[in-house]
Design an enzyme around this catalytic site. Structure first.
Site, PDB file in Angstrom:
ATOM      1  CE1 TYR A  44      -4.374  -1.376   0.912  1.00 59.17           C
ATOM      2  CE2 TYR A  44      -2.952  -3.086   1.805  1.00 59.17           C
ATOM      3  CZ  TYR A  44      -4.201  -2.661   1.384  1.00 59.17           C
ATOM      4  OH  TYR A  44      -5.260  -3.521   1.433  1.00 59.17           O
ATOM      5  CE1 TYR A  70      -2.210  -6.599   3.899  1.00 54.85           C
ATOM      6  CE2 TYR A  70      -2.968  -6.325   1.646  1.00 54.85           C
ATOM      7  CZ  TYR A  70      -3.172  -6.194   3.004  1.00 54.85           C
ATOM      8  OH  TYR A  70      -4.349  -5.666   3.462  1.00 54.85           O
ATOM      9  NE  ARG A 104      -6.939  -9.959   4.942  1.00 52.78           N
ATOM     10  CZ  ARG A 104      -7.876  -9.110   4.535  1.00 52.78           C
ATOM     11  NH1 ARG A 104      -7.677  -7.816   4.634  1.00 52.78           N
ATOM     12  NH2 ARG A 104      -9.025  -9.535   4.065  1.00 52.78           N
ATOM     13  CG  HIS A 117      -8.238  -7.230   0.283  1.00 55.55           C
ATOM     14  ND1 HIS A 117      -7.064  -7.809   0.698  1.00 55.55           N
ATOM     15  CD2 HIS A 117      -8.297  -6.040   0.909  1.00 55.55           C
ATOM     16  CE1 HIS A 117      -6.451  -7.006   1.551  1.00 55.55           C
ATOM     17  NE2 HIS A 117      -7.162  -5.925   1.688  1.00 55.55           N
ATOM     18  CG  HIS A 166      -9.836  -1.990   1.721  1.00 55.84           C
ATOM     19  ND1 HIS A 166     -10.132  -2.454   2.980  1.00 55.84           N
ATOM     20  CD2 HIS A 166      -8.559  -2.372   1.485  1.00 55.84           C
ATOM     21  CE1 HIS A 166      -9.075  -3.087   3.484  1.00 55.84           C
ATOM     22  NE2 HIS A 166      -8.099  -3.057   2.589  1.00 55.84           N
TER      23      HIS A 166
END
Lengths: 235, 201
Positions: free
Chosen positions: A107, A146, A156, A159, A161
């Site tokens: 991120y 990640y 995770r 995905h 959000h």
């Protein structure tokens, strides 16, 4: 005050618990007392109104909105779907906000310390408004998996959000969209917070119709929000 | 009413630790995306008493949460919502929605510079709806902020009345006059003896 049409109730068979033993951070953060049921007032059935023009075309194209000196790396995808209420009515002109990791699973957020490269040409956030049919559409890069610290060797799944508003503040929803066939989904305590059929609703579907020839794969993710518990009026 | 052919709600998921560059980018200093929503909502000419709402989100260990996001939704000074479901409409450009993360403040406080809302209808006390999102919450929490200087109105409010009497204080923001203006302090306690009352709406 005129009559207020209450929203459909929160469906507790579809929604997660505040405290979830598999997801460790919930232990100290989820409320422990039962929620207090209150009568619906105008406060709950109203909410922010965003002018669609405030989200530009560029805001909905994550393959372009972070470019500095080239194209972002990774697999281009199109993510689209309809936002509906439980009665099947489209949620029109409503803000949809998204954020995600880049193709390496990193991120832009300053707190993310995962040892995977940032992409100078990918920011990873965008937004758009739904149209008259409740349809939203983003172009982006498929996010990578990640690691996270919940348990040993925790990863995770890929995905994106999502943040949605709907008809009023009681329909507010923040959720995550997953990808079909991801082997990490059965191992992920966040996805598994609503196991079984409800989890299936969080997994997008590959669509050859949405896929653009020579450009990008397409995924469909429909979203159902709470809304006025009444027969729709024809307008 | 609820029928078998109703669609099923999409489950909620946590906002996670990395929402800020998407949802509150300006507040967190990300320059590539402008925030659609600012923590400070009134325009210069918005009628109403200027107030600041400030508070911390405290976890079950009493530690301030540094990655929460708070949203507020409120009426204007005359108790009207800027939304089509309010038939009275609003006479001001005041939108009534704010969003603030707890990361940037050194004490992990959220802060909203806003106006004090009016009562939305007779017999209801002025209030602000408060939504709490954070990593470690799979479903956001919904609560309401009431004002400590509205004692009589609070005593009659039907929502406050639905709350057990010994827990109502968790919803009352305490008014303080400071050199920089009127501040209402509203701490949100996720757990513990003074756990904030959260609502099922």
């Amino acid at each position: 005050m005129n009559d207020i049409t209450p929203f459909t109730s929160r469906d507790w068979d579809s929604q997660p618990n505040y405290i979830d033993s598999g997801y460790k951070s919930t232990t100290l953060r989820g409320p422990t007392q039962p929620l207090v049921k209150i009568p619906t007032t105008l406060t709950e059935v109203t909410g922010p109104v965003f002018t669609p023009a405030r989200a530009t075309d560029l805001d909905a194209d994550l393959t372009r909105n972070g470019r500095v000196n080239g194209e972002p790396l990774g697999e281009r995808i199109i993510v689209t779907g309809r936002v509906l209420d439980e009665m099947g009515r489209p949620v029109r002109n409503s803000l949809v906000e998204v954020w995600q990791a880049n193709s390496t699973g990193r991120y832009v957020h300053k707190v993310d310390q995962h040892d995977a490269p940032l992409d100078p040409n990918f920011y990873g956030a965008g937004r758009c408004a739904t149209d008259e049919n409740g349809v939203y559409r983003f172009k982006t890069i498929k996010p990578g998996a990640y690691p996270w610290g919940n348990h040993f060797n925790a990863w995770r799944p890929n995905h994106i959000h999502f943040s949605l508003f709907g008809a009023g503040i009681a329909s507010r929803l923040v959720t995550q969209m997953y990808f079909p066939g991801d082997p990490l989904i059965p191992l992920d305590p966040i996805a598994q917070a609503t196991p079984g059929e409800p989890l299936e609703r969080l997994i997008s579907k590959f669509s050859l119709d949405v896929t653009e020839e020579g450009y990008a794969l397409g995924y469909v993710f429909d979203i159902v929000l709470r809304g006025p518990n009444a027969t729709p009026m024809e307008d | 009413m609820a029928g078998n052919n109703m669609l099923k709600q999409t489950p909620s998921q946590t906002v996670g630790p990395y929402f800020a560059y998407g949802l509150t980018p300006t507040q967190y200093g990300y320059s590539q995306l402008d925030s659609l929503v600012a923590p400070a909502t009134p325009e210069e000419d918005t009628p109403g008493e200027r107030i600041t709402v400030i508070g911390q989100v405290l976890d079950g260990a009493g530690k301030p949460v540094d990655d929460a996001m708070i949203e507020i939704w409120q009426a204007d000074a005359e108790g009207r919502y800027a939304h089509p479901s309010d038939p009275r409409g609003s006479n001001s450009p005041f939108q009534g929605f704010g969003r603030c993360g707890t990361g940037p403040d050194p004490m992990n406080r959220f802060r909203f510079d806003t106006i004090k809302p009016g009562a939305v209808e007779d017999g209801h006390a002025p209030h602000i709806a408060v939504l709490v999102f954070m990593r470690g919450m799979l479903l956001h929490a919904y609560t309401r902020l009431y004002f400590s200087d509205e004692r009589d109105a609070n005593a009659k409010d039907p929502v406050l009345s639905a709350v057990p009497a010994d827990r109502r204080d968790t919803l009352i923001a305490q008014r303080e006059e400071t050199p920089s203006g009127t501040v209402y302090r509203f701490d949100i306690r996720m757990q513990g003896d003074k756990e904030t009352v959260f609502f099922d709406v």
